[in-house]
Motif scaffolding. Structure first.
Motif, PDB file in Angstrom:
ATOM      1  N   ASP A 137       0.821  -1.207   0.000  1.00 54.59           N
ATOM      2  CA  ASP A 137       0.000   0.000   0.000  1.00 54.59           C
ATOM      3  C   ASP A 137       0.859   1.263   0.000  1.00 54.59           C
ATOM      4  O   ASP A 137       0.491   2.278  -0.582  1.00 54.59           O
ATOM      5  CB  ASP A 137      -0.936  -0.014   1.216  1.00 54.59           C
ATOM      6  CG  ASP A 137      -2.046   1.010   1.137  1.00 54.59           C
ATOM      7  OD1 ASP A 137      -2.502   1.336   0.019  1.00 54.59           O
ATOM      8  OD2 ASP A 137      -2.479   1.474   2.210  1.00 54.59           O
ATOM      9  N   ARG A 138       2.005   1.211   0.643  1.00 58.59           N
ATOM     10  CA  ARG A 138       2.927   2.356   0.669  1.00 58.59           C
ATOM     11  C   ARG A 138       3.794   2.412  -0.597  1.00 58.59           C
ATOM     12  O   ARG A 138       4.158   3.488  -1.065  1.00 58.59           O
ATOM     13  CB  ARG A 138       3.851   2.277   1.889  1.00 58.59           C
ATOM     14  CG  ARG A 138       3.182   2.526   3.212  1.00 58.59           C
ATOM     15  CD  ARG A 138       2.803   3.990   3.362  1.00 58.59           C
ATOM     16  NE  ARG A 138       2.306   4.280   4.689  1.00 58.59           N
ATOM     17  CZ  ARG A 138       1.023   4.393   5.002  1.00 58.59           C
ATOM     18  NH1 ARG A 138       0.114   4.211   4.079  1.00 58.59           N
ATOM     19  NH2 ARG A 138       0.661   4.693   6.220  1.00 58.59           N
ATOM     20  N   PHE A 139       4.129   1.238  -1.127  1.00 55.17           N
ATOM     21  CA  PHE A 139       5.070   1.156  -2.248  1.00 55.17           C
ATOM     22  C   PHE A 139       4.464   1.641  -3.562  1.00 55.17           C
ATOM     23  O   PHE A 139       5.113   2.358  -4.323  1.00 55.17           O
ATOM     24  CB  PHE A 139       5.562  -0.297  -2.367  1.00 55.17           C
ATOM     25  CG  PHE A 139       6.693  -0.523  -3.325  1.00 55.17           C
ATOM     26  CD1 PHE A 139       7.787   0.323  -3.370  1.00 55.17           C
ATOM     27  CD2 PHE A 139       6.677  -1.623  -4.182  1.00 55.17           C
ATOM     28  CE1 PHE A 139       8.844   0.097  -4.241  1.00 55.17           C
ATOM     29  CE2 PHE A 139       7.720  -1.865  -5.061  1.00 55.17           C
ATOM     30  CZ  PHE A 139       8.808  -0.998  -5.092  1.00 55.17           C
ATOM     31  N   GLU A 140       3.216   1.265  -3.825  1.00 51.36           N
ATOM     32  CA  GLU A 140       2.612   1.593  -5.127  1.00 51.36           C
ATOM     33  C   GLU A 140       2.615   3.088  -5.427  1.00 51.36           C
ATOM     34  O   GLU A 140       3.067   3.502  -6.500  1.00 51.36           O
ATOM     35  CB  GLU A 140       1.193   1.018  -5.223  1.00 51.36           C
ATOM     36  CG  GLU A 140       0.627   1.142  -6.627  1.00 51.36           C
ATOM     37  CD  GLU A 140      -0.812   1.616  -6.679  1.00 51.36           C
ATOM     38  OE1 GLU A 140      -1.446   1.414  -7.710  1.00 51.36           O
ATOM     39  OE2 GLU A 140      -1.272   2.213  -5.696  1.00 51.36           O
ATOM     40  N   PRO A 141       2.146   3.975  -4.524  1.00 56.45           N
ATOM     41  CA  PRO A 141       2.150   5.394  -4.868  1.00 56.45           C
ATOM     42  C   PRO A 141       3.551   5.985  -5.039  1.00 56.45           C
ATOM     43  O   PRO A 141       3.738   6.942  -5.791  1.00 56.45           O
ATOM     44  CB  PRO A 141       1.393   6.068  -3.716  1.00 56.45           C
ATOM     45  CG  PRO A 141       1.267   5.059  -2.648  1.00 56.45           C
ATOM     46  CD  PRO A 141       1.461   3.710  -3.256  1.00 56.45           C
ATOM     47  N   ALA A 146       7.170   8.558  -8.768  1.00 55.48           N
ATOM     48  CA  ALA A 146       8.464   8.577  -9.459  1.00 55.48           C
ATOM     49  C   ALA A 146       8.276   8.533 -10.974  1.00 55.48           C
ATOM     50  O   ALA A 146       9.040   9.148 -11.719  1.00 55.48           O
ATOM     51  CB  ALA A 146       9.336   7.420  -8.996  1.00 55.48           C
ATOM     52  N   SER A 147       7.230   7.839 -11.433  1.00 55.43           N
ATOM     53  CA  SER A 147       6.987   7.742 -12.876  1.00 55.43           C
ATOM     54  C   SER A 147       6.334   9.007 -13.438  1.00 55.43           C
ATOM     55  O   SER A 147       6.277   9.195 -14.647  1.00 55.43           O
ATOM     56  CB  SER A 147       6.097   6.532 -13.192  1.00 55.43           C
ATOM     57  OG  SER A 147       4.733   6.824 -12.963  1.00 55.43           O
ATOM     58  N   ASN A 148       5.845   9.869 -12.563  1.00 53.53           N
ATOM     59  CA  ASN A 148       5.120  11.075 -12.968  1.00 53.53           C
ATOM     60  C   ASN A 148       5.842  12.358 -12.564  1.00 53.53           C
ATOM     61  O   ASN A 148       5.207  13.327 -12.140  1.00 53.53           O
ATOM     62  CB  ASN A 148       3.705  11.053 -12.366  1.00 53.53           C
ATOM     63  CG  ASN A 148       2.788  10.099 -13.097  1.00 53.53           C
ATOM     64  OD1 ASN A 148       2.714  10.112 -14.312  1.00 53.53           O
ATOM     65  ND2 ASN A 148       2.104   9.242 -12.343  1.00 53.53           N
ATOM     66  N   GLN A 149       7.156  12.348 -12.668  1.00 52.04           N
ATOM     67  CA  GLN A 149       7.955  13.539 -12.366  1.00 52.04           C
ATOM     68  C   GLN A 149       7.635  14.135 -10.998  1.00 52.04           C
ATOM     69  O   GLN A 149       7.575  15.349 -10.834  1.00 52.04           O
ATOM     70  CB  GLN A 149       7.771  14.602 -13.479  1.00 52.04           C
ATOM     71  CG  GLN A 149       8.194  14.147 -14.860  1.00 52.04           C
ATOM     72  CD  GLN A 149       9.647  13.688 -14.869  1.00 52.04           C
ATOM     73  OE1 GLN A 149      10.544  14.417 -14.456  1.00 52.04           O
ATOM     74  NE2 GLN A 149       9.888  12.458 -15.315  1.00 52.04           N
ATOM     75  N   GLY A 150       7.417  13.263 -10.033  1.00 49.77           N
ATOM     76  CA  GLY A 150       7.154  13.704  -8.669  1.00 49.77           C
ATOM     77  C   GLY A 150       5.693  13.634  -8.282  1.00 49.77           C
ATOM     78  O   GLY A 150       5.369  13.616  -7.105  1.00 49.77           O
ATOM     79  N   GLY A 151       4.808  13.593  -9.257  1.00 52.18           N
ATOM     80  CA  GLY A 151       3.382  13.431  -8.994  1.00 52.18           C
ATOM     81  C   GLY A 151       2.878  14.258  -7.834  1.00 52.18           C
ATOM     82  O   GLY A 151       3.046  15.475  -7.803  1.00 52.18           O
ATOM     83  N   LEU A 185      13.890   6.830  -3.775  1.00 48.74           N
ATOM     84  CA  LEU A 185      13.738   8.175  -3.196  1.00 48.74           C
ATOM     85  C   LEU A 185      14.991   9.009  -3.413  1.00 48.74           C
ATOM     86  O   LEU A 185      14.904  10.194  -3.768  1.00 48.74           O
ATOM     87  CB  LEU A 185      13.401   8.074  -1.700  1.00 48.74           C
ATOM     88  CG  LEU A 185      12.059   7.440  -1.355  1.00 48.74           C
ATOM     89  CD1 LEU A 185      11.862   7.381   0.158  1.00 48.74           C
ATOM     90  CD2 LEU A 185      10.902   8.166  -2.015  1.00 48.74           C
ATOM     91  N   ASN A 186      16.163   8.408  -3.228  1.00 48.34           N
ATOM     92  CA  ASN A 186      17.414   9.140  -3.459  1.00 48.34           C
ATOM     93  C   ASN A 186      17.558   9.540  -4.920  1.00 48.34           C
ATOM     94  O   ASN A 186      17.982  10.668  -5.220  1.00 48.34           O
ATOM     95  CB  ASN A 186      18.613   8.300  -3.004  1.00 48.34           C
ATOM     96  CG  ASN A 186      18.659   8.144  -1.499  1.00 48.34           C
ATOM     97  OD1 ASN A 186      18.139   8.979  -0.758  1.00 48.34           O
ATOM     98  ND2 ASN A 186      19.265   7.067  -1.026  1.00 48.34           N
TER      99      ASN A 186
END
Length: 194
Positions: A137-141, A146-151, A185-186
Motif C-alpha cells: 500500500d505504501r510502495f505503489e504510490p 516517481a513515474s510522474n515527475q514527482g506526482g 527516493l534518493n
C-alpha cells in the motif's frame, strides 16, 4: 437459506461497485489520469502476488490479497484521505469502523465477520500478512509518483523527510523492497522531483 445468502452477497457486490468512483490523488503510471480505489486495490493484489517472495517472513498470500482488495472499501462512505494530508489523520477512525460494519454487514454474518476481522487486522498492521500488505500500500504510490515527475510530491509540495517517514513502514514487510524504495527516493531527489 441459500437464496437469502445469495441476495445479501449480490447486494454487497452492487454496493462495492461504488469503490470505482473513489478518486485518489495519485495518478496512473506515466499518466495524467487519477487512479481510483478499485484500480489501486487490484494493483496491490497483483503486486502482492508478484512480490511475495520478498516478504521478510512467510505469509499467507491469500490473506494478503484479501486485505489489499478490501482495505479501502470503507472509503465508499468516508472518502479517500490523502496520505500526506496535513489536516486529516490517515489512521483508522471511528467513521471508518462504522463504514466497515455497514458495508461488510451487508453480507451473511459469517462472511461479514471474516471481512471485518481481516480489515481490522490490516489496520492494526501487526501480523506478518498485514505488514506485507501495508508495504504494498505504501510502495505503489511511490512508484507512481516517481513515474510522474514527482506526482503528488511535487503537486502538494511534500518534503523528502515526510515521504521518507511515511515510506519507512515498508521495511516492516520487506527489507528488500525498502532498500529499493530508499534508492528510488534518493534517485528522485537527484532528479529534482522530490
Amino acid at each position: 437459506m441459500h437464496s437469502d445468502n445469495l441476495s445479501k452477497q449480490i447486494n454487497f457486490i452492487k454496493e462495492i461497485d461504488k469503490i470505482k468512483y473513489i478518486q485518489r490523488r495519485t495518478k496512473l503510471f506515466n499518466s495524467n489520469r487519477h487512479e481510483n480505489d478499485a484500480e489501486h486495490s487490484w494493483h496491490l493484489a497483483m503486486m502482492a502476488i508478484v512480490l511475495a517472495e520478498h516478504s521478510n517472513t512467510p505469509i499467507d498470500i491469500l490473506k494478503v490479497i484479501k486485505m489489499v482488495l478490501i482495505h479501502d472499501i470503507v472509503e465508499i462512505d468516508t472518502g479517500d484521505v490523502f496520505l500526506h494530508d496535513t489536516t486529516l489523520n490517515h489512521t483508522n477512525t471511528e467513521a471508518e469502523t462504522i463504514a466497515a460494519k455497514r458495508i461488510f454487514g451487508l453480507l451473511p454474518q459469517e462472511q461479514a465477520e471474516e471481512l471485518i476481522s481481516i480489515w481490522e487486522e490490516f489496520e492494526a498492521g501487526q501480523t506478518n500478512e498485514a505488514k506485507f500488505a501495508k508495504s504494498m500500500d505504501r510502495f505503489e504510490p511511490l512508484l507512481q509518483n516517481a513515474s510522474n515527475q514527482g506526482g503528488t510530491w511535487a503537486e502538494y509540495n511534500v518534503s523528502y523527510d515526510k515521504v521518507f517517514d511515511t515510506a519507512k513502514g515498508i521495511k516492516k514487510g520487506s527489507e528488500t523492497i525498502w532498500n529499493y524504495t530508499e534508492n528510488l527516493l534518493n534517485e528522485s531527489v537527484e532528479q529534482g522531483i522530490l
